[in-house]
Design a protein around this motif. Structure first.
Motif, PDB file in Angstrom:
ATOM      1  N   GLY A 164      -5.950  -1.970   4.174  1.00 26.54           N
ATOM      2  CA  GLY A 164      -5.099  -1.814   5.358  1.00 26.54           C
ATOM      3  C   GLY A 164      -3.851  -1.005   5.034  1.00 26.54           C
ATOM      4  O   GLY A 164      -3.426  -0.156   5.821  1.00 26.54           O
ATOM      5  N   PHE A 165      -3.282  -1.250   3.858  1.00 27.27           N
ATOM      6  CA  PHE A 165      -2.091  -0.494   3.450  1.00 27.27           C
ATOM      7  C   PHE A 165      -2.456   0.973   3.200  1.00 27.27           C
ATOM      8  O   PHE A 165      -1.722   1.888   3.594  1.00 27.27           O
ATOM      9  CB  PHE A 165      -1.465  -1.131   2.207  1.00 27.27           C
ATOM     10  CG  PHE A 165      -0.125  -0.574   1.833  1.00 27.27           C
ATOM     11  CD1 PHE A 165       0.778  -0.132   2.796  1.00 27.27           C
ATOM     12  CD2 PHE A 165       0.261  -0.502   0.502  1.00 27.27           C
ATOM     13  CE1 PHE A 165       2.026   0.385   2.439  1.00 27.27           C
ATOM     14  CE2 PHE A 165       1.506   0.001   0.133  1.00 27.27           C
ATOM     15  CZ  PHE A 165       2.385   0.449   1.107  1.00 27.27           C
ATOM     16  N   GLY A 175      -8.593  -6.599   2.287  1.00 28.59           N
ATOM     17  CA  GLY A 175      -7.978  -6.337   3.593  1.00 28.59           C
ATOM     18  C   GLY A 175      -6.553  -5.836   3.470  1.00 28.59           C
ATOM     19  O   GLY A 175      -6.156  -4.869   4.129  1.00 28.59           O
ATOM     20  N   ASP A 176      -5.774  -6.482   2.585  1.00 21.38           N
ATOM     21  CA  ASP A 176      -4.366  -6.083   2.414  1.00 21.38           C
ATOM     22  C   ASP A 176      -4.257  -4.689   1.792  1.00 21.38           C
ATOM     23  O   ASP A 176      -3.429  -3.865   2.197  1.00 21.38           O
ATOM     24  CB  ASP A 176      -3.632  -7.090   1.514  1.00 21.38           C
ATOM     25  CG  ASP A 176      -3.231  -8.351   2.250  1.00 21.38           C
ATOM     26  OD1 ASP A 176      -3.688  -8.549   3.393  1.00 21.38           O
ATOM     27  OD2 ASP A 176      -2.455  -9.160   1.693  1.00 21.38           O
ATOM     28  N   ASN A 204       3.296  -9.384  -2.506  1.00 17.24           N
ATOM     29  CA  ASN A 204       3.384  -8.789  -1.156  1.00 17.24           C
ATOM     30  C   ASN A 204       4.730  -8.126  -0.875  1.00 17.24           C
ATOM     31  O   ASN A 204       5.175  -8.100   0.267  1.00 17.24           O
ATOM     32  CB  ASN A 204       3.126  -9.854  -0.067  1.00 17.24           C
ATOM     33  CG  ASN A 204       1.746 -10.470  -0.200  1.00 17.24           C
ATOM     34  OD1 ASN A 204       0.791  -9.812  -0.598  1.00 17.24           O
ATOM     35  ND2 ASN A 204       1.644 -11.732   0.144  1.00 17.24           N
ATOM     36  N   GLY A 256       4.640  -2.971   1.387  1.00 15.91           N
ATOM     37  CA  GLY A 256       3.601  -2.955   2.406  1.00 15.91           C
ATOM     38  C   GLY A 256       4.080  -2.415   3.738  1.00 15.91           C
ATOM     39  O   GLY A 256       5.175  -1.857   3.847  1.00 15.91           O
ATOM     40  N   SER A 293      -5.631 -13.622   7.016  1.00 14.10           N
ATOM     41  CA  SER A 293      -5.099 -12.322   6.580  1.00 14.10           C
ATOM     42  C   SER A 293      -5.614 -11.122   7.376  1.00 14.10           C
ATOM     43  O   SER A 293      -4.939 -10.101   7.433  1.00 14.10           O
ATOM     44  CB  SER A 293      -5.373 -12.122   5.087  1.00 14.10           C
ATOM     45  OG  SER A 293      -6.740 -12.118   4.808  1.00 14.10           O
ATOM     46  N   SER A 294      -6.796 -11.229   8.006  1.00 14.27           N
ATOM     47  CA  SER A 294      -7.324 -10.058   8.721  1.00 14.27           C
ATOM     48  C   SER A 294      -6.659  -9.874  10.080  1.00 14.27           C
ATOM     49  O   SER A 294      -6.806  -8.834  10.709  1.00 14.27           O
ATOM     50  CB  SER A 294      -8.838 -10.186   8.896  1.00 14.27           C
ATOM     51  OG  SER A 294      -9.148 -11.261   9.762  1.00 14.27           O
ATOM     52  N   LYS A 312      -4.429  -5.859  -6.065  1.00 15.37           N
ATOM     53  CA  LYS A 312      -3.350  -5.492  -5.124  1.00 15.37           C
ATOM     54  C   LYS A 312      -2.175  -4.900  -5.891  1.00 15.37           C
ATOM     55  O   LYS A 312      -1.094  -5.486  -5.957  1.00 15.37           O
ATOM     56  CB  LYS A 312      -2.915  -6.727  -4.322  1.00 15.37           C
ATOM     57  CG  LYS A 312      -3.767  -6.957  -3.080  1.00 15.37           C
ATOM     58  CD  LYS A 312      -3.410  -8.216  -2.331  1.00 15.37           C
ATOM     59  CE  LYS A 312      -1.972  -8.338  -1.919  1.00 15.37           C
ATOM     60  NZ  LYS A 312      -1.747  -9.544  -1.080  1.00 15.37           N
ATOM     61  N   GLN A 351     -11.156  -4.486  10.243  1.00 13.86           N
ATOM     62  CA  GLN A 351     -11.265  -5.559   9.253  1.00 13.86           C
ATOM     63  C   GLN A 351     -12.611  -6.255   9.407  1.00 13.86           C
ATOM     64  O   GLN A 351     -12.974  -6.688  10.506  1.00 13.86           O
ATOM     65  CB  GLN A 351     -10.157  -6.599   9.485  1.00 13.86           C
ATOM     66  CG  GLN A 351      -8.754  -6.128   9.162  1.00 13.86           C
ATOM     67  CD  GLN A 351      -8.345  -6.441   7.723  1.00 13.86           C
ATOM     68  OE1 GLN A 351      -9.193  -6.652   6.845  1.00 13.86           O
ATOM     69  NE2 GLN A 351      -7.056  -6.452   7.466  1.00 13.86           N
ATOM     70  N   THR A 363      -0.054  -5.742   5.843  1.00 14.86           N
ATOM     71  CA  THR A 363      -0.849  -5.129   4.786  1.00 14.86           C
ATOM     72  C   THR A 363       0.061  -4.877   3.595  1.00 14.86           C
ATOM     73  O   THR A 363       1.279  -4.777   3.758  1.00 14.86           O
ATOM     74  CB  THR A 363      -1.436  -3.769   5.230  1.00 14.86           C
ATOM     75  OG1 THR A 363      -0.375  -2.802   5.292  1.00 14.86           O
ATOM     76  CG2 THR A 363      -2.119  -3.854   6.593  1.00 14.86           C
TER      77      THR A 363
END
Ligand code: NAD
Length: 376
Positions: A120-121, A116-117, A160, A163, A145-146, A84, A134, A151
């Motif tokens: 998604g971003f 996912g994060d 985090n 985002g 988180s989904s 991430k 997701q 994200t």
């Protein structure tokens, strides 16, 4: 062409124009292609996955997409929290563009919360926003988180911090894929399941105390626990999509937990997120009892359940320890604003009776942590 398997549970996330379904049940990976073809006709799909999950579960997803006549490409990132970061975001964005995925195409995040994060971003920013689906493969991702549209990636300044809110168009949680997850990661996700009971659903917590073995084994109890958790999260998100109010309740155990992750250097060999949350929740209840907010038996009950499933509940459970009270306080100060010596915490008057306490005395927290470190 395969038809979509009827999911065991369907949870609606009521967000007006951004509303979507969470499909939960066994065997949904194989039929995901048919489901996506039905709901998003004519779109190509960019599957973002990690190097652990991809080989295990992407072939079945790809076979289903191919059978449904959908063009699919796979983008693989390394497994783990370190993914991430900006460099990996750039890599994913670049590959989406190189594969000529258009604005109307679909990003499919197949993995845990990290994938996912990140995916998604990427979906939020490529071509000013692509639709995304997701397909969470860890328990934490399926129950937390989904769902909800947060994200993002980490920064050297903290977790985090970079985002966007970008809601998925669909969440497909195949409860069978959790069979390949390690017991440690399953347990870590279970901390977030227990959290929903502890926040505002004492009946669910009591059900978990009686049925947690079934949740770990799989089958109907697992589906029910995940669906109940998703329903709880969906309700909070529908009330407060961008966390201006009671979405903060979902942070139960997270203020202490994030501080523990920080002081252990985000080293997953020592502590993973869900384990930190388990200790944090046990601490939030012990602290609540110390403040006289709840009966002394309440934290005992909470800790007994977390321990029964094999989760850590004490600072002494962390390999290598948790340092000093001052260091932990500094980490808490990084995570949450300390305004004139006062902190915001999620505290509780009982199991399932959590509330947002906005005026907690920082000195009292530090004294509590010193006692916890001393094993008092
Ligand atoms: P993760 O994605 O790193 O997954 C944990 C490990 O399990 C990884 O090594 C992964 O490869 C592996 N794995 C996942 N599914 C598997 C499967 N089915 N079989 C075998 N291995 C599998 O971590 P996580 O615990 O899923 O998610 C943690 C992340 O989620 C953190 O970055 C956290 O910040 C984020 N998060 C986001 C939100 C949100 O609202 N967006 C909420 C909570 C947590």
């Amino acid at each position: 062409m395969m038809t979509a398997v009827e999911p065991a549970e369907r949870v609606a996330v009521a967000l007006g124009a951004r509303a979507y379904d969470i499909l939960i049940g066994p065997g949904l990976v194989a039929s995901a292609g048919a489901e996506i073809a039905r709901r998003f006709p004519g779109r190509a799909v960019g599957i973002v996955t990690d190097a652990t999950v991809g080989p295990l579960h992407a072939p079945a997803v790809e076979a289903g997409l191919e059978a449904a006549g959908i063009r699919a490409v796979r983008i693989t990132v390394p497994a783990g929290e370190a993914t991430k970061r900006f460099a990996m975001l750039e890599e994913v964005v670049d590959q989406i563009l190189a594969h000529r995925l258009e604005r109307g195409d679909l990003i499919l995040a197949l993995g845990g919360g990290v994938v996912g994060d990140l995916a998604g971003f990427a979906a939020a920013i490529v071509r000013r926003g692509m639709a995304f689906v997701q397909m969470p493969t860890s328990l934490l991702a399926q129950v937390d988180s989904s769902v909800g549209g947060k994200t993002g990636i980490n920064s050297r300044h903290g977790k985090n911090l970079i985002g966007a809110f970008h809601q998925p168009g669909l969440v497909i949680a195949d409860t069978d894929v959790l069979d390949t997850l390690s017991t440690r990661e399953f347990r870590a996700g279970y901390a977030e399941v227990a959290k929903y009971g502890l926040i505002d659903d004492p009946g669910f917590f009591a059900w978990l105390e009686a049925n947690w073995r079934g949740v770990f084994q799989g089958g109907r109890d697992r589906v029910q626990a995940i669906a109940t958790s998703c329903r709880a999260k969906a309700a909070v998100v529908a009330r407060d999509e961008t966390e201006t109010g009671d979405r903060a309740l979902l942070n139960l155990g997270h203020t202490f937990g994030h501080a523990l992750e920080a002081v252990t250097g985000y080293d997953s060999a020592r502590l993973v997120h869900g384990e930190a949350v388990a200790i944090g929740m046990a601490q939030a209840f012990r602290f609540s009892a110390r403040l006289g907010l709840c009966d002394a038996q309440v934290p005992v009950r909470v800790e007994a359940h977390l321990k029964a499933v094999g989760l850590p509940t004490r600072l002494a459970d962390i390999p290598g320890g948790a340092g000093e009270a001052g260091t932990l306080m500094a980490a808490i100060g990084q995570d949450k604003k300390v305004a004139r010596g006062r902190l915001t915490f999620i505290l509780a008057r009982g199991v399932g009776e959590s509330f947002i306490a906005r005026d907690v005395d920082a000195a009292g927290v530090e004294a509590f942590l010193a006692d916890e470190l001393a094993g008092r």
